[in-house]
Design a protein around this motif. Structure first.
Motif, mmCIF file in Angstrom:
data_model
loop_
_atom_site.group_PDB
_atom_site.id
_atom_site.type_symbol
_atom_site.label_atom_id
_atom_site.label_comp_id
_atom_site.label_asym_id
_atom_site.label_seq_id
_atom_site.Cartn_x
_atom_site.Cartn_y
_atom_site.Cartn_z
ATOM 1 N N ASP A 71 4.786 -4.927 7.438
ATOM 2 C CA ASP A 71 4.920 -6.202 6.741
ATOM 3 C C ASP A 71 4.214 -7.332 7.492
ATOM 4 N N ALA A 72 3.589 -7.014 8.618
ATOM 5 C CA ALA A 72 2.911 -8.047 9.417
ATOM 6 C C ALA A 72 1.562 -7.536 9.914
ATOM 7 N N LEU A 73 0.781 -6.959 9.023
ATOM 8 C CA LEU A 73 -0.515 -6.393 9.415
ATOM 9 C C LEU A 73 -1.577 -7.479 9.507
ATOM 10 N N PRO A 74 -2.469 -7.390 10.480
ATOM 11 C CA PRO A 74 -3.587 -8.340 10.531
ATOM 12 C C PRO A 74 -4.557 -8.089 9.379
ATOM 13 N N ALA A 75 -5.169 -9.143 8.897
ATOM 14 C CA ALA A 75 -6.094 -9.030 7.764
ATOM 15 C C ALA A 75 -7.472 -8.602 8.236
ATOM 16 N N ALA A 76 -8.116 -7.745 7.441
ATOM 17 C CA ALA A 76 -9.520 -7.358 7.626
ATOM 18 C C ALA A 76 -9.826 -6.933 9.055
ATOM 19 N N ALA A 77 -8.935 -6.150 9.655
ATOM 20 C CA ALA A 77 -9.055 -5.849 11.078
ATOM 21 C C ALA A 77 -9.434 -4.403 11.380
ATOM 22 N N PHE A 78 -9.455 -3.497 10.381
ATOM 23 C CA PHE A 78 -9.618 -2.077 10.656
ATOM 24 C C PHE A 78 -10.799 -1.497 9.890
ATOM 25 N N ALA A 79 -11.564 -0.660 10.610
ATOM 26 C CA ALA A 79 -12.713 -0.009 9.978
ATOM 27 C C ALA A 79 -12.276 1.071 8.997
ATOM 28 N N ARG A 80 -11.187 1.729 9.294
ATOM 29 C CA ARG A 80 -10.644 2.764 8.422
ATOM 30 C C ARG A 80 -9.141 2.529 8.288
ATOM 31 N N VAL A 81 -8.648 2.606 7.057
ATOM 32 C CA VAL A 81 -7.210 2.516 6.809
ATOM 33 C C VAL A 81 -6.804 3.754 6.028
ATOM 34 N N LEU A 82 -5.946 4.569 6.628
ATOM 35 C CA LEU A 82 -5.452 5.798 6.021
ATOM 36 C C LEU A 82 -4.063 5.543 5.457
ATOM 37 N N VAL A 83 -3.759 6.142 4.305
ATOM 38 C CA VAL A 83 -2.485 5.890 3.648
ATOM 39 C C VAL A 83 -1.893 7.203 3.135
ATOM 40 N N LEU A 84 -0.633 7.453 3.489
ATOM 41 C CA LEU A 84 0.167 8.498 2.855
ATOM 42 C C LEU A 84 1.271 7.784 2.082
ATOM 43 N N PRO A 85 1.037 7.464 0.809
ATOM 44 C CA PRO A 85 1.970 6.599 0.086
ATOM 45 C C PRO A 85 3.257 7.327 -0.285
ATOM 46 N N PRO A 86 4.364 6.588 -0.411
ATOM 47 C CA PRO A 86 5.622 7.173 -0.856
ATOM 48 C C PRO A 86 5.596 7.429 -2.363
ATOM 49 N N ARG A 87 6.662 8.025 -2.878
ATOM 50 C CA ARG A 87 6.716 8.345 -4.308
ATOM 51 C C ARG A 87 7.031 7.124 -5.160
ATOM 52 N N GLN A 88 7.858 6.210 -4.658
ATOM 53 C CA GLN A 88 8.290 5.084 -5.487
ATOM 54 C C GLN A 88 7.099 4.184 -5.824
ATOM 55 N N ARG A 89 6.935 3.850 -7.102
ATOM 56 C CA ARG A 89 5.694 3.231 -7.572
ATOM 57 C C ARG A 89 5.428 1.867 -6.943
ATOM 58 N N GLU A 90 6.410 0.950 -7.002
ATOM 59 C CA GLU A 90 6.163 -0.388 -6.465
ATOM 60 C C GLU A 90 5.920 -0.351 -4.966
ATOM 61 N N GLU A 91 6.676 0.456 -4.259
ATOM 62 C CA GLU A 91 6.485 0.576 -2.819
ATOM 63 C C GLU A 91 5.105 1.139 -2.502
ATOM 64 N N ALA A 99 -3.074 -1.985 2.557
ATOM 65 C CA ALA A 99 -4.211 -1.265 3.135
ATOM 66 C C ALA A 99 -5.517 -1.973 2.813
ATOM 67 N N CYS A 100 -5.666 -2.420 1.568
ATOM 68 C CA CYS A 100 -6.898 -3.100 1.166
ATOM 69 C C CYS A 100 -7.038 -4.461 1.839
ATOM 70 N N GLN A 101 -5.925 -5.126 2.101
ATOM 71 C CA GLN A 101 -5.979 -6.400 2.813
ATOM 72 C C GLN A 101 -6.319 -6.211 4.290
ATOM 73 N N ALA A 102 -5.910 -5.064 4.852
ATOM 74 C CA ALA A 102 -6.092 -4.838 6.289
ATOM 75 C C ALA A 102 -7.461 -4.275 6.643
ATOM 76 N N VAL A 103 -8.200 -3.734 5.663
ATOM 77 C CA VAL A 103 -9.475 -3.097 5.968
ATOM 78 C C VAL A 103 -10.574 -4.148 6.126
ATOM 79 N N ALA A 104 -11.486 -3.888 7.034
ATOM 80 C CA ALA A 104 -12.614 -4.796 7.245
ATOM 81 C C ALA A 104 -13.547 -4.775 6.037
ATOM 82 N N ALA A 105 -14.441 -5.783 5.986
ATOM 83 C CA ALA A 105 -15.295 -5.954 4.801
ATOM 84 C C ALA A 105 -16.149 -4.731 4.518
ATOM 85 N N ASP A 106 -16.608 -4.030 5.548
ATOM 86 C CA ASP A 106 -17.436 -2.850 5.341
ATOM 87 C C ASP A 106 -16.661 -1.564 5.628
ATOM 88 N N GLY A 107 -15.331 -1.668 5.640
ATOM 89 C CA GLY A 107 -14.496 -0.517 5.961
ATOM 90 C C GLY A 107 -14.142 0.316 4.747
#
Length: 353
Positions: A71-91, A99-107
């Motif tokens: 809930d406190a990720l830095p913005a646009a800070a990572f070249a790669r962001v990997l996600v294993l999402p949960p089943r619940q839709r909103e979560e 993940a999209c907010q945290a990835v760098a512009a060319d990430g």
């Protein structure tokens, strides 16, 4: 060290890197990371992980990985962001948006989910956020990833992050008439009927130091505060950090009004709890991160309760009627009574001899 269990979604997530469709370049953020046969080989350098489920978070920390509050990720800070999402839709959608907010512009954002746990839906969600994506099927999972320089839909990002935000749910079953919750925690939008049945059976005479094992967003603890005037200290143990944060907020006003000291513990009850409780209330989980029933978790909760109670202390437990807890109760307690069976549940009182 025993071999790591097979994790199809984790293995699938790594396929684009193995095939050279995506290169491994850091820094890397891994949302809802899990330890599996693949992960230890990645190394700790430049790898940041999030995981609100305590047993898995512990395994990740033993690998020397850096843990981050999602809930406190830095913005646009990572070249790669990997996600294993949960089943619940909103979560899941909120996690993809973060993940999209945290990835760098060319990430690149990479996501994988099992087909029977919403793999196609998560692929469609990422496409809605990012436009053009690439995807493959592997290990009965869908793996999808954004193209470098993807332009994300800002309105959708904001909406999906907010869809996972804590919110009030009105309920006459809760002292005060409402509780704070968020999608993805257990019984997030309702009072769990098993817990409600246990609350009805709780005696008003519980007193002293009381614990709630598997506290969730705090329903049973709220009921203890409301019903049992002799309670002086209330301790909540919960493996889901998201639920525990809600419980702290749900109990704050009632605890202040009653003058009761409340302690919360992000903890795996199956690993044991320090002794000294006069009573324990418990609606033990029988699932972990996977879907299958895990009755051994409930049995471990019962053993932990037997060890944590003082002599003469009481366990008040509710469970699905078919779950095989009787042997564990008989081994750990001198007196065991099934007080109620209703709607597929059983309420048990057990006294430590």
């Amino acid at each position: 060290m025993p071999a790591a269990p097979h994790d199809a979604a984790l293995d699938a997530l790594m396929m684009p890197f193995k095939t050279g469709q995506i290169d491994w370049s850091g820094p890397v953020l891994f949302l809802r990371a899990r330890v599996g046969a693949v992960l230890p080989g990645l190394g700790a350098d430049g790898l940041v992980v999030t995981q609100p489920f305590f047993p898995e978070a512990q395994r990740l920390q033993r690998l020397g990985l850096t843990w981050q509050d999602e809930d406190a990720l830095p913005a646009a800070a990572f070249a790669r962001v990997l996600v294993l999402p949960p089943r619940q839709r909103e979560e899941a959608r909120a996690l993809l948006a973060r993940a999209c907010q945290a990835v760098a512009a060319d990430g690149v954002v990479v996501c994988a989910a099992a087909n029977d746990e919403g793999g196609r839906a998560r692929e469609a969600d990422l496409q809605r956020l990012a436009g053009a994506i690439q995807s493959i099927g592997k290990h009965h999972c869908r793996v999808c990833w954004t193209v470098p320089g993807a332009r994300f839909d800002p309105g959708l990002l904001s909406d999906w992050v907010q869809a996972d935000a804590p919110r009030q749910v009105e309920s006459p079953a809760v002292p005060g008439g409402a509780f704070l919750t968020r999608p993805g925690v257990f019984a997030w939008d309702r009072v769990d009927p098993a817990s409600a049945l246990l609350a009805q059976a709780l005696p008003t005479g519980l007193s002293g130091r009381v614990a709630d094992f598997g506290a969730g967003w705090g329903y049973l603890a709220l009921q203890v505060l409301a019903r049992c005037s002799g309670v002086t200290t209330l301790e909540l143990f919960e493996a889901d950090a998201r639920a525990l944060a809600l419980a702290e907020r749900n109990l704050a006003a009632a605890a202040r009004a009653r003058g009761v000291t409340v302690h919360t513990h992000w903890h795996d009850v199956t690993a044991g709890v320090a002794a000294g409780f006069d009573a324990i209330v418990c609606n033990p989980p029988f699932h972990a991160l996977g879907r299958g029933e895990r009755p051994e978790i409930g049995r471990a909760f019962i053993r932990a309760a037997a060890q944590a109670l003082r002599q003469g202390g009481e366990l008040w437990l509710v469970a699905n009627r078919h779950l095989p807890y009787e042997e564990a109760l008989g081994q750990g307690f001198g007196q065991v009574r099934c007080l109620l069976q209703q709607d597929g549940y059983k309420v048990v009182q057990a006294v430590k001899a």
